[in-house]
Design a protein around this motif. Structure first.
Motif, PDB file in Angstrom:
ATOM      1  N   GLY A 137      12.596  14.185  -0.432  1.00  0.00           N
ATOM      2  CA  GLY A 137      13.971  14.474  -0.825  1.00  0.00           C
ATOM      3  C   GLY A 137      14.815  15.029   0.290  1.00  0.00           C
ATOM      4  N   ALA A 138      14.185  15.685   1.279  1.00  0.00           N
ATOM      5  CA  ALA A 138      14.962  16.272   2.371  1.00  0.00           C
ATOM      6  C   ALA A 138      15.763  15.212   3.132  1.00  0.00           C
ATOM      7  CB  ALA A 138      14.046  17.054   3.311  1.00  0.00           C
ATOM      8  N   PRO A 139      15.146  14.093   3.552  1.00  0.00           N
ATOM      9  CA  PRO A 139      15.964  13.055   4.202  1.00  0.00           C
ATOM     10  C   PRO A 139      17.027  12.468   3.280  1.00  0.00           C
ATOM     11  CG  PRO A 139      13.635  12.698   4.632  1.00  0.00           C
ATOM     12  CD  PRO A 139      13.709  13.762   3.588  1.00  0.00           C
ATOM     13  N   ALA A 140      16.730  12.412   1.975  1.00  0.00           N
ATOM     14  CA  ALA A 140      17.723  11.869   1.044  1.00  0.00           C
ATOM     15  C   ALA A 140      18.971  12.748   1.026  1.00  0.00           C
ATOM     16  CB  ALA A 140      17.125  11.772  -0.360  1.00  0.00           C
ATOM     17  N   HIS A 141      18.779  14.062   0.938  1.00  0.00           N
ATOM     18  CA  HIS A 141      19.933  14.961   0.936  1.00  0.00           C
ATOM     19  C   HIS A 141      20.540  15.095   2.327  1.00  0.00           C
ATOM     20  CE1 HIS A 141      18.197  16.164  -2.987  1.00  0.00           C
ATOM     21  NE2 HIS A 141      19.454  16.356  -3.288  1.00  0.00           N
ATOM     22  N   LEU A 142      19.705  14.963   3.353  1.00  0.00           N
ATOM     23  CA  LEU A 142      20.251  14.953   4.709  1.00  0.00           C
ATOM     24  C   LEU A 142      21.163  13.749   4.901  1.00  0.00           C
ATOM     25  CD1 LEU A 142      20.300  16.213   7.523  1.00  0.00           C
ATOM     26  CD2 LEU A 142      18.296  14.826   8.104  1.00  0.00           C
ATOM     27  N   ALA A 143      20.817  12.633   4.269  1.00  0.00           N
ATOM     28  CA  ALA A 143      21.679  11.449   4.343  1.00  0.00           C
ATOM     29  C   ALA A 143      23.030  11.719   3.704  1.00  0.00           C
ATOM     30  CB  ALA A 143      20.991  10.269   3.657  1.00  0.00           C
ATOM     31  N   VAL A 144      23.038  12.421   2.560  1.00  0.00           N
ATOM     32  CA  VAL A 144      24.306  12.787   1.934  1.00  0.00           C
ATOM     33  C   VAL A 144      25.114  13.669   2.872  1.00  0.00           C
ATOM     34  CG1 VAL A 144      25.360  14.022   0.010  1.00  0.00           C
ATOM     35  CG2 VAL A 144      23.349  12.586  -0.386  1.00  0.00           C
ATOM     36  N   LEU A 145      24.442  14.630   3.509  1.00  0.00           N
ATOM     37  CA  LEU A 145      25.132  15.518   4.454  1.00  0.00           C
ATOM     38  C   LEU A 145      25.711  14.725   5.619  1.00  0.00           C
ATOM     39  CD1 LEU A 145      25.872  18.267   5.629  1.00  0.00           C
ATOM     40  CD2 LEU A 145      23.531  18.460   6.481  1.00  0.00           C
ATOM     41  N   GLN A 146      24.932  13.805   6.163  1.00  0.00           N
ATOM     42  CA  GLN A 146      25.425  13.006   7.292  1.00  0.00           C
ATOM     43  C   GLN A 146      26.614  12.143   6.883  1.00  0.00           C
ATOM     44  OE1 GLN A 146      21.631  11.250   8.057  1.00  0.00           O
ATOM     45  NE2 GLN A 146      21.145  12.628   9.763  1.00  0.00           N
ATOM     46  N   LEU A 147      26.598  11.669   5.658  1.00  0.00           N
ATOM     47  CA  LEU A 147      27.734  10.898   5.170  1.00  0.00           C
ATOM     48  C   LEU A 147      28.978  11.773   5.082  1.00  0.00           C
ATOM     49  CD1 LEU A 147      28.614   8.124   4.000  1.00  0.00           C
ATOM     50  CD2 LEU A 147      28.009   9.010   1.746  1.00  0.00           C
ATOM     51  N   LEU A 148      28.827  12.972   4.536  1.00  0.00           N
ATOM     52  CA  LEU A 148      29.966  13.890   4.434  1.00  0.00           C
ATOM     53  C   LEU A 148      30.497  14.285   5.807  1.00  0.00           C
ATOM     54  CD1 LEU A 148      28.736  16.258   1.571  1.00  0.00           C
ATOM     55  CD2 LEU A 148      30.420  14.440   1.412  1.00  0.00           C
ATOM     56  N   GLN A 149      29.619  14.300   6.798  1.00  0.00           N
ATOM     57  CA  GLN A 149      30.042  14.684   8.141  1.00  0.00           C
ATOM     58  C   GLN A 149      30.476  13.489   8.982  1.00  0.00           C
ATOM     59  OE1 GLN A 149      26.622  17.179   9.389  1.00  0.00           O
ATOM     60  NE2 GLN A 149      28.051  18.888   9.238  1.00  0.00           N
ATOM     61  N   GLY A 150      30.560  12.311   8.350  1.00  0.00           N
ATOM     62  CA  GLY A 150      31.136  11.158   9.046  1.00  0.00           C
ATOM     63  C   GLY A 150      30.187  10.398   9.939  1.00  0.00           C
ATOM     64  N   ASP A 151      28.900  10.385   9.630  1.00  0.00           N
ATOM     65  CA  ASP A 151      27.917   9.660  10.440  1.00  0.00           C
ATOM     66  C   ASP A 151      27.202   8.646   9.546  1.00  0.00           C
ATOM     67  OD1 ASP A 151      26.081   8.781  12.266  1.00  0.00           O
ATOM     68  OD2 ASP A 151      25.412  10.778  12.891  1.00  0.00           O
ATOM     69  N   PRO A 152      27.865   7.536   9.194  1.00  0.00           N
ATOM     70  CA  PRO A 152      27.288   6.615   8.200  1.00  0.00           C
ATOM     71  C   PRO A 152      26.013   5.923   8.655  1.00  0.00           C
ATOM     72  CG  PRO A 152      29.268   5.669   9.184  1.00  0.00           C
ATOM     73  CD  PRO A 152      29.195   7.087   9.649  1.00  0.00           C
ATOM     74  N   GLU A 153      25.900   5.579   9.937  1.00  0.00           N
ATOM     75  CA  GLU A 153      24.708   4.868  10.395  1.00  0.00           C
ATOM     76  C   GLU A 153      23.462   5.736  10.239  1.00  0.00           C
ATOM     77  OE1 GLU A 153      24.483   1.865  10.993  1.00  0.00           O
ATOM     78  OE2 GLU A 153      26.501   1.152  11.463  1.00  0.00           O
ATOM     79  N   ARG A 154      23.555   6.986  10.642  1.00  0.00           N
ATOM     80  CA  ARG A 154      22.411   7.879  10.478  1.00  0.00           C
ATOM     81  C   ARG A 154      22.141   8.154   9.002  1.00  0.00           C
ATOM     82  NH1 ARG A 154      22.771  12.953  14.361  1.00  0.00           N
ATOM     83  NH2 ARG A 154      20.647  13.200  13.543  1.00  0.00           N
ATOM     84  N   ALA A 155      23.202   8.201   8.210  1.00  0.00           N
ATOM     85  CA  ALA A 155      23.009   8.398   6.772  1.00  0.00           C
ATOM     86  C   ALA A 155      22.219   7.246   6.171  1.00  0.00           C
ATOM     87  CB  ALA A 155      24.358   8.537   6.070  1.00  0.00           C
ATOM     88  N   VAL A 156      22.536   6.029   6.561  1.00  0.00           N
ATOM     89  CA  VAL A 156      21.826   4.852   6.052  1.00  0.00           C
ATOM     90  C   VAL A 156      20.370   4.891   6.489  1.00  0.00           C
ATOM     91  CG1 VAL A 156      21.650   2.344   6.209  1.00  0.00           C
ATOM     92  CG2 VAL A 156      23.879   3.414   5.879  1.00  0.00           C
ATOM     93  N   ALA A 157      20.140   5.255   7.739  1.00  0.00           N
ATOM     94  CA  ALA A 157      18.767   5.297   8.238  1.00  0.00           C
ATOM     95  C   ALA A 157      17.952   6.353   7.486  1.00  0.00           C
ATOM     96  CB  ALA A 157      18.771   5.590   9.737  1.00  0.00           C
ATOM     97  N   ALA A 158      18.521   7.537   7.306  1.00  0.00           N
ATOM     98  CA  ALA A 158      17.796   8.600   6.608  1.00  0.00           C
ATOM     99  C   ALA A 158      17.538   8.216   5.160  1.00  0.00           C
ATOM    100  CB  ALA A 158      18.580   9.904   6.692  1.00  0.00           C
ATOM    101  N   ALA A 159      18.531   7.624   4.498  1.00  0.00           N
ATOM    102  CA  ALA A 159      18.367   7.238   3.098  1.00  0.00           C
ATOM    103  C   ALA A 159      17.326   6.140   2.953  1.00  0.00           C
ATOM    104  CB  ALA A 159      19.709   6.777   2.532  1.00  0.00           C
ATOM    105  N   THR A 160      17.316   5.181   3.870  1.00  0.00           N
ATOM    106  CA  THR A 160      16.334   4.097   3.809  1.00  0.00           C
ATOM    107  C   THR A 160      14.925   4.648   3.959  1.00  0.00           C
ATOM    108  OG1 THR A 160      17.967   2.547   4.725  1.00  0.00           O
ATOM    109  CG2 THR A 160      15.637   1.911   4.849  1.00  0.00           C
ATOM    110  N   GLY A 161      14.752   5.619   4.881  1.00  0.00           N
ATOM    111  CA  GLY A 161      13.445   6.235   5.047  1.00  0.00           C
ATOM    112  C   GLY A 161      12.999   6.980   3.806  1.00  0.00           C
TER     113      GLY A 161
END
Length: 928
Positions: free
Chosen positions: A505-529
């Motif tokens: 769950g940590a990468p899943a919520h980290l992906a949400v955080l990265q999305l809120l901070q404007g980093d969509p590519e890293r958000a997609v990578a974290a969510a996919t993992g």
């Protein structure tokens, strides 16, 4: 509370309490009652400290009044965590055959039933009570109301419009008082969501009685004061506090009351006076009073007698009533008894030795079942009880009807306190916090943060602390905790532990955080993992799926985002999950395809209200009114934003609340309601945490407000956050082109032709493949900016007639009409402008309608002076629009969140205004 069946005791006639004074306050209730009889519902707040006489006032205020139904409920500190406890008391006063028509009002509803759906059923039931007299809803001690009940009550009561309903709401004043010797007031004051002020809302504060009223009280008690000035001295001694004064009148000798001493003697404390009464009582009476004190401020008489081990409580109850400790409550069967005031119960319960208190709680647990029995067992525990803690944990984890988050969280926290082993205590505490977060009870979860911080290191602790930091806007702290959770070692293969779920769950919520901070590519990578992890439940899948879908869209990978969402079906191959529909609808509206967005969001909300679990309902409710407004269903839009704001605020999730405020500001600006729009803008700016989406939507709303005020310089100033290159790239990735539309028009208005042309070219490049309103905006701006642009004679000729975007199309028609008039084609121009004017009038878009009217006036036509083409109010227009769609009164009420009686009221007004007598005539007139 669930009880075993006990023999029913004969009902007795309740003796009304002594009541004096309060004439001004009663006059307020009288006026509100008459208004309710005339179809103008109202709420009367009755406030006062403990002992001020709120309960007695409510009894007097309702006594002898004609009513179609009297629905009563009393909050109880011991039941504030019992989901729907207060609501069930209210519903008990409704006819059973009426309750059967509204299944979510029955006691067998799911504890986690959507409060909006429960509130909608309550609204329908209130409107369906037969009879012409008002329905009286009497709510006492709302400060102890359980959140599930109050959410449903607030939803229903805020939507009463023309129903004969009067609500009397008693509330202990936050400042406290002599009754606040136990049970501190809860921090989650859900009852505050009821209106505090307004045309139909009145506030009564019960202050102390004046000297004349104290004299009247003494006479009513057959204890006349007996001397001139005695009432003044009594008032100085008690400041008129009713319970204090009554105690002294009853306990002090007459000669002391009638004396001339400056200071009256006083008992050591009010509780001691009450306990003296109890000490004089027979053992059976004392046992009945003690049992009732442990069960709550009120309880079924049979249950209290069983806990007190009394075969026949009649004599004991007679004595307790005579001593002024208990009273038999109206209503039933079964007969219920309660304390005359919470202070009495607090004094009795507080005086119990710990061993006896635990023994009585244990006796209560043996007479009850389910959640209520378990609560008494927890209270009866003398210390750590690992077996009971394990039983609680098993109950929460057992498949079946889901516990409400408040219940599950409270039970797991209690289990943690009962645990002896640190590992068990920490596991249960982390489970309690996780459960609250998962169910959107963020404020309650944050209250446990300090305790969670004290747990030993581990992935679960780190993940929970990261979520709490994320939801409270501490993004840097959240990132550190999520990184710490993800860095821990995994468990053995094939073994799933809580830490493994937290690690996923940590990468899943980290992906949400990265999305809120404007980093969509890293958000997609974290969510996919995260989605690839073997330990993925809803606590992983939902945040990861949200971040992946939104991240792909922000990164302009729209086809991939659509494919992900289209694959997000139920595991059994059914339709898309509610959360997938929600995200798909949001992405559609961002890209300008409001028709598709409306379909998805409507379906998501419908299924959520039917009981399907969804974590993003607050987000759906924030976007949905904006979408409906843009597709030409403007009625109820502002109320929809209010609902979204309330839900977000109640759940402690500020992000969707900020969005709802921003959307509301734009909608109000388009209606010409500038002051209200500014208020929502200020609220959006104050709703944390700050992130690029909040700034972007706030900028759009502020720019819209400046646009309707004809201030292009202010438009550009408001758009400054949206013109930031990083934010612009994110908006473009989502297909959110509104900032570019506003910017292009403002540059043209300021005479900056070259910049406007470049902005239009960039807008055209991005809008070319869209299916919605941005193509219409481009067509309008080309007519404004491009010399020699061919002027279509209609929307159809422009090739845009398949697009559902009435605001944008009406503005395009206005520009077409202007160009046709300028070319000397008056008749064609007037025809187009008339159509645009009627559309804008129906949408309530006052500023754009005014501009259209100016063009018609310049062409020699007199603008219409009414607010709409039929002379109806917005609420009446909303009802007429749904009648035209063939909906029944009940269906209209459900759609607009009003009762069928309110629908009938609006229709009667419409018939009178338009001179029609049937729905068929109304529909025919509307189409002409």
């Amino acid at each position: 509370m669930t009880t075993r069946p006990w023999p029913a005791w004969p009902r007795r006639v309740a003796v009304g309490p002594v009541f004096v004074g309060r004439r001004d306050a009663l006059a307020v209730v009288d006026a509100a009652y008459e208004a309710a009889r005339a179809g103008r519902p109202g709420i009367v707040w009755v406030e006062g400290e403990a002992g001020a006489g709120k309960t007695a006032f409510l009894a007097r205020a309702t006594a002898g009044r004609r009513a179609a139904a009297v629905l009563t409920a009393t909050g109880d500190a011991g039941e504030s965590g019992l989901a729907h406890g207060l609501l069930d008391q209210v519903v008990a006063g409704l006819p059973p055959e009426l309750v059967d028509r509204f299944p979510l009002l029955r006691g067998d509803r799911a504890p986690r039933a959507d409060p909006l759906a429960v509130g909608a059923d309550l609204l329908g039931a209130l409107g369906a009570v037969p009879g012409e007299d008002p329905v009286l809803v009497v709510l006492d001690d709302l400060q102890w109301a359980d959140p599930a009940s109050v959410r449903a009550l607030v939803f229903a009561l805020r939507r009463l419009r023309h129903d004969r309903v009067l609500v009397l709401a008693g509330l202990r004043h936050p400042a406290g008082g002599p009754g606040d010797v136990d049970d501190p007031a809860p921090t989650d004051a859900w009852w505050e969501r009821l209106p505090a002020t307004g045309e139909s809302v009145h506030r009564v504060r019960l202050e102390g009685l004046d000297p004349g009223e104290l004299s009247e009280l003494a006479a009513a008690l057959d204890r006349p004061l007996g001397s001139i000035g005695a009432a003044d001295r009594l008032w100085r001694h008690t400041r008129g506090h009713p319970l204090h004064a009554r105690t002294l009148i009853e306990e002090l000798p007459p000669e002391v009351l009638a004396g001339t001493a400056d200071v009256l003697p006083a008992p050591r404390s009010l509780p001691s006076v009450l306990l003296v009464r109890l000490a004089r009582a027979a053992p059976a009476t004392a046992s009945l009073v003690v049992a009732t004190a442990v069960l709550g401020e009120s309880a079924p008489l049979a249950l209290a007698a069983a806990v007190a081990d009394l075969d026949d409580p009649s004599d004991a109850l007679d004595e307790a009533v005579g001593l002024g400790l208990l009273e038999e409550l109206p209503g039933g069967p079964p007969a219920r008894i309660g304390f005359v005031h919470p202070l009495v119960r607090a004094a009795v319960r507080g005086d119990l030795p710990p061993a006896r208190r635990r023994a009585v709680h244990a006796a209560a647990s043996r007479r009850l079942t389910g959640r209520a029995a378990l609560a008494h067992r927890v209270t009866a525990a003398a210390g750590p009880d690992p077996a009971l803690a394990a039983e609680i944990e098993e109950l929460v984890a057992t498949p079946g009807p889901a516990l409400a988050a408040a219940d599950a969280g409270s039970l797991l926290r209690a289990a943690a306190d009962l645990s002896t082993e640190p590992v068990d205590r920490e596991r249960r505490l982390l489970a309690a916090t996780s459960r609250l977060v998962a169910d959107g009870e963020i404020a309650r979860a944050v209250a446990l943060e300090e305790a969670v911080t004290g747990c030993g290191p581990g992935p679960w602790r780190a993940a929970v602390l990261g979520q709490l930091a994320l939801f409270t806007g501490r993004f840097g702290v959240a990132r550190e905790w999520f990184a710490a959770a993800a860095a821990t070692e995994p468990g053995d293969p094939g073994e799933e532990r809580p830490g493994d779920r937290a690690r996923a769950g940590a990468p899943a919520h980290l992906a949400v955080l990265q999305l809120l901070q404007g980093d969509p590519e890293r958000a997609v990578a974290a969510a996919t993992g995260a989605l690839a992890h073997h330990a993925r439940g809803d606590d992983v899948r939902l945040p990861a799926g949200f971040a992946r879908g939104r991240g792909l869209a922000v990164a302009a990978r729209h086809a991939d985002a659509r494919a992900v969402l289209d694959r997000a079906s139920d595991p059994d191959g059914g339709p898309p999950r509610v959360d997938a529909l929600l995200v798909r609808g949001v992405l559609a509206t961002l890209a300008g395809d409001d028709a598709a967005a409306a379909a998805d969001l409507d379906e998501a909300v419908r299924r959520a209200r039917a009981g399907e679990p969804v974590r993003g309902l607050a987000i759906a409710l924030a976007f949905r009114p904006a979408v409906l407004d843009r597709v030409g269903v403007p009625d109820g839009v502002v109320e929809g934003f209010e609902l979204a704001v309330t839900l977000a605020r109640d759940g402690g999730t500020a992000l969707p609340g900020a969005l709802a405020h921003a959307f509301a500001a734009e909608a109000l600006a388009l209606r010409g309601r500038a002051d209200e729009a500014r208020a929502h803008l200020a609220a959006a700016a104050a709703s944390g945490p700050r992130w690029w989406g909040r700034d972007l939507y706030g900028a759009i709303a502020a720019a819209r407000l400046a646009e309707v005020a004809d201030d292009p310089a202010a438009v550009l100033e408001a758009l400054a956050p949206a013109r930031d290159p990083a934010v612009r790239a994110l908006a473009d990735g989502l297909g959110l082109l509104a900032p570019r539309v506003l910017e292009t028009e403002a540059l043209h208005a300021l005479g900056r032709a070259d910049e406007a042309a470049a902005a239009l070219a960039a807008l055209e490049e991005r809008a070319g493949d869209t299916a919605g309103r941005y193509r219409v905006d481009v067509a309008r701006l080309r007519l404004v900016l491009v010399p020699g642009e061919p002027v279509p004679r209609s929307v159809a000729e422009a090739g845009l007639d398949g697009i559902v975007a009435p605001h944008a199309l009406a503005r395009l028609e206005t520009e077409i009409g202007r160009r046709l008039l300028a070319a000397g084609e008056r008749r064609a121009g007037v025809d187009v402008l008339r159509g645009a004017r009627d559309t804008l009038a129906r949408l309530g878009a006052a500023p754009w309608r005014a501009r259209c009217e100016e063009l018609l006036h310049a062409a020699g036509l007199t603008p219409s002076g009414g607010d709409d083409s039929l002379g109806l109010t917005p609420h009446e227009e909303a009802v007429v629009a749904l009648v035209a769609r063939g909906l029944t009164n009940r269906e209209i009420g459900r759609d607009l969140y009003i009762t069928p009686r309110t629908v009938a009221y609006h229709l009667s007004n419409v018939y009178a205004k338009l001179g029609v007598t049937s729905r068929r005539e109304l529909v025919r007139l509307r189409r002409t």
